[in-house]
Design a protein around this motif. Structure first.
Motif, PDB file in Angstrom:
ATOM      1  N   LEU A   1      18.369  51.072  17.530  1.00 47.00           N
ATOM      2  CA  LEU A   1      18.123  49.971  18.451  1.00 47.00           C
ATOM      3  C   LEU A   1      17.053  50.453  19.421  1.00 47.00           C
ATOM      4  O   LEU A   1      17.220  51.485  20.082  1.00 47.00           O
ATOM      5  CB  LEU A   1      19.385  49.602  19.224  1.00 47.00           C
ATOM      6  CG  LEU A   1      19.171  48.483  20.252  1.00 47.00           C
ATOM      7  CD1 LEU A   1      19.119  47.137  19.554  1.00 47.00           C
ATOM      8  CD2 LEU A   1      20.242  48.487  21.315  1.00 47.00           C
ATOM      9  N   VAL A   2      15.941  49.727  19.501  1.00 50.07           N
ATOM     10  CA  VAL A   2      14.804  50.146  20.320  1.00 50.07           C
ATOM     11  C   VAL A   2      14.578  49.133  21.433  1.00 50.07           C
ATOM     12  O   VAL A   2      14.515  47.921  21.181  1.00 50.07           O
ATOM     13  CB  VAL A   2      13.525  50.286  19.475  1.00 50.07           C
ATOM     14  CG1 VAL A   2      12.335  50.675  20.355  1.00 50.07           C
ATOM     15  CG2 VAL A   2      13.727  51.323  18.372  1.00 50.07           C
ATOM     16  N   VAL A   3      14.466  49.631  22.647  1.00 54.00           N
ATOM     17  CA  VAL A   3      14.092  48.818  23.807  1.00 54.00           C
ATOM     18  C   VAL A   3      12.778  49.372  24.332  1.00 54.00           C
ATOM     19  O   VAL A   3      12.666  50.574  24.601  1.00 54.00           O
ATOM     20  CB  VAL A   3      15.161  48.872  24.915  1.00 54.00           C
ATOM     21  CG1 VAL A   3      14.714  48.064  26.130  1.00 54.00           C
ATOM     22  CG2 VAL A   3      16.504  48.382  24.396  1.00 54.00           C
ATOM     23  N   LEU A   4      11.776  48.518  24.469  1.00 50.81           N
ATOM     24  CA  LEU A   4      10.510  48.932  25.069  1.00 50.81           C
ATOM     25  C   LEU A   4      10.281  48.115  26.328  1.00 50.81           C
ATOM     26  O   LEU A   4      10.367  46.884  26.303  1.00 50.81           O
ATOM     27  CB  LEU A   4       9.339  48.739  24.111  1.00 50.81           C
ATOM     28  CG  LEU A   4       7.989  49.201  24.694  1.00 50.81           C
ATOM     29  CD1 LEU A   4       7.198  50.000  23.685  1.00 50.81           C
ATOM     30  CD2 LEU A   4       7.158  48.029  25.215  1.00 50.81           C
ATOM     31  N   THR A   5       9.996  48.815  27.432  1.00 47.18           N
ATOM     32  CA  THR A   5       9.765  48.117  28.688  1.00 47.18           C
ATOM     33  C   THR A   5       8.923  48.993  29.598  1.00 47.18           C
ATOM     34  O   THR A   5       8.399  50.031  29.187  1.00 47.18           O
ATOM     35  CB  THR A   5      11.104  47.725  29.345  1.00 47.18           C
ATOM     36  OG1 THR A   5      10.856  46.838  30.437  1.00 47.18           O
ATOM     37  CG2 THR A   5      11.873  48.943  29.826  1.00 47.18           C
TER      38      THR A   5
END
Length: 627
Positions: free
Chosen positions: A527-531
């Protein structure tokens, strides 16, 4: 209701340099009240990994020595030598010795004197701090610390330093925290803690020999092939003692049967990875050598687990100073700044109206990692801590001073690895090292990427990609102070603004290339979150950089979530960085007190119209208040 534990403190013999007595030490009882938080997720037990040091409620007994060295501990360290003479010239001579202390906090970098550390000469006069790469260019009567050595300079012809002292009250306080007698901690907090090692901080079980922790693990060892894994270390003291540790032993018992024993020496970590038979109790015990002096045994994040071919993985890529409107996925067309991020956004949910609560790093990142208002930050009540309670080993790889131990961002992570202004590829190298150590475990990594923060340091391969020839008014590696000085002199014109903007875009592209490396390292099933923590103003409102105002260019940030079962979509609802942690907690079954909103419906294609009427607060200016 919390289960009471028996806490036993070994008597005063534990600090002695004499051989251990043949009889058992006298014991005194202690209280278990006020230990580490137990409000997060319940142990996963037989259904998943159990990170023992995250669950004080499972402790059935804890035995600790009162101290591992004589009390009191002085905050003054005498520099006795021997000295090595290096880089002598006709003006200055440098004297070096191995740094007698560890744990120096650099704060905003080596250009400034380290926090709460003072060097004085034989006349008790302070010596100025000057960090230099080339000692021949240093001032006489100056000093620094580099590559594990304390270095001081004297004018050529002056005698070797004698009677000089290093005053380190902060490090002495850290050393006192290693003695149960002076730590001002409950026994649980003393044993289950974060320790500092070089530029890293690690969470685990601190058992200065002789000590013992006994965990109740009923049902947690039922699965076949269940193993115990931990990295055992013998830590060096923060300030020296007249003697050193002569080694210690770690013993593992399942119920009352010894299943493993290993010897430790200083600076030689040992991996413990052993099968654990079915048992109701698991005991971790440390035994001293001939003496108990400085036997600081630390077991990094001991995990009771069953190897899996498909461990759960979470990656949060936090790009510093990244504006949403400079990415192709958010409509930017002037330059192709983000081919990798654009492809990532096309695979998952792109939040079009995501915002940071503040226009600079510290408050925004605290909101991201805690799921609460940044003012409510607790260094042991954040995503790294709560996910660990849910079975994940956790890492925070950071390279901004506002994400360091200096501002209390290091505690609660399996590993907090901080280096001052490291490049994106170097950050990924540090991440890969963590993956090599824990690759078979459920894990969560927060990877901080410094590009495109000033000063711009894109690789040579990207220099000149869009920015033309350097203007005469600025150096290639300019910073915001250079821009402000040039502005005061009336040198900033439209061409320079365009050149700086193009340099920003080149650094966005550098961050994009780092994202590619990180995605390759974490694997396809994560699961990847980019911010981002905030954006950047580039003179749209008459100013430059960040922290000074609350314009959209400063608080609107990208937010992309990609992972198994998440279909591509664009969410138009207004969301905040404060919503990221609650969403992860919900997805992985972790209970934690938060004020943000779980965005799982949006990840599942279900609209959340209530978010359009939710107020969001923007605050915490770093400087100026003319927003």
């Amino acid at each position: 209701m919390r289960r009471p534990i028996a806490v036993l403190l070994f008597g005063l013999w534990a600090c002695s340099s004499e051989p251990r007595p043949p009889t058992a030490p006298s014991l005194v009882s202690g209280s278990s009240e006020g230990g580490p938080s137990t409000t997060a997720a319940a142990p996963r037990g037989a259904t998943g990994p159990l990170l023992l040091a995250r669950h004080p409620e499972l402790l059935s007994s804890l035995l600790l020595p009162e101290r591992s060295r004589p009390i009191p501990i002085s905050s003054v360290v005498r520099l006795e030598g021997p000295w090595t003479v290096d880089h002598p010239n006709e003006r200055v001579v440098q004297y070096s010795q191995s740094a007698p202390v560890r744990g120096i906090e650099w704060g905003f970098g080596r250009s400034q004197s380290p926090a709460d550390v003072r060097l004085t000469n034989q006349y008790d006069r302070p010596v100025r701090w000057q960090y230099v790469r080339d000692p021949s260019k240093a001032w006489p009567r100056s000093w620094d610390v580099a590559h594990g050595a304390l270095r001081l300079r004297r004018a050529a012809g002056r005698p070797e330093p004698k009677g000089w002292t290093l005053q380190v009250p902060q490090l002495a306080a850290l050393e006192r925290s290693f003695q149960q007698e002076t730590a001002a901690r409950t026994p649980e907090h003393f044993a289950l803690r974060t320790v500092i090692e070089g530029g890293s901080s690690r969470f685990g079980l601190f058992l200065p020999a002789p000590a013992e922790a006994r965990f109740e693990v009923v049902g947690a060892t039922a699965a076949a092939e269940r193993r115990l894994r931990t990295m055992a270390r013998l830590l060096r003291p923060f300030v020296p003692h007249t003697s050193e540790s002569d080694g210690a032993v770690v013993v593992v018992q399942a119920d009352d049967v010894e299943i493993h024993r290993v010897a430790l020496t200083v600076d030689a970590p040992v991996l413990i990875d052993v099968p654990v038979p079915s048992a109701t109790h698991l005991t971790l015990r440390t035994e001293p050598g001939a003496t108990t002096d400085l036997d600081y045994v630390f077991l990094e994040e001991p995990v009771l687990w069953t190897p899996s071919d498909r461990p759960r993985r979470i990656l949060i890529v936090l790009v510093d100073t990244l504006r949403a409107d400079r990415l192709g996925a958010y409509g930017y067309t002037r330059h192709q700044t983000s081919p990798v991020i654009d492809q990532l956004a096309a695979r998952g949910v792109r939040f079009d109206q995501a915002r940071a609560p503040a226009p600079w790093t510290l408050p925004s990142t605290r909101a991201l990692l805690s799921g609460t208002d940044p003012e409510a930050w607790s260094p042991t009540d954040h995503l790294g801590h709560h996910l660990a309670r849910g079975g994940f080993v956790t890492a925070f790889i950071s390279t901004n001073t506002y994400l360091s131990r200096y501002v209390d961002m290091h505690r609660g992570w399996t590993l907090h690895d901080h280096g001052i202004v490291r490049t994106g590829p170097k950050q990924v190298q540090q991440m890969r090292a963590f993956l090599r150590a824990y690759g078979e475990h459920d894990l969560a990594v927060v990877l901080h990427v410094m590009e495109p923060h000033m000063p711009y340091r894109e690789p040579e391969s990207l220099r000149g990609l869009w920015a033309g020839e350097k203007p005469e008014a600025l150096d290639e590696d300019f910073n915001v102070q250079d821009l402000r000085r040039a502005e005061k002199r009336g040198l900033i014109d439209a061409d320079i603004r365009s050149w700086v903007s193009d340099r920003y875009d080149q650094n966005v592209r550098a961050a994009d290339e780092t994202v590619a490396l990180a995605l390759e390292a974490i694997g396809p099933d994560a699961l990847v979150v980019l911010t981002a923590d905030h954006g950047e103003e580039l003179w749209e409102h008459g100013d430059v950089e960040h922290g000074h105002a609350l314009w959209e260019e400063l608080v609107r940030v990208p937010l992309v979530v990609v992972g198994p079962g998440i279909e591509p979509a664009v969410a138009q609802e207004p969301v905040s960085l404060i919503d990221v942690a609650p969403t992860l907690y919900a997805r992985f079954g972790v209970d934690a007190a938060v004020t943000g909103v779980d965005l799982s419906p949006l990840l599942n294609g279900v609209p959340m119209p209530q978010l359009r009427s939710r107020p969001q607060a923007f605050r915490n200016l770093l400087y100026r208040s003319d927003a």
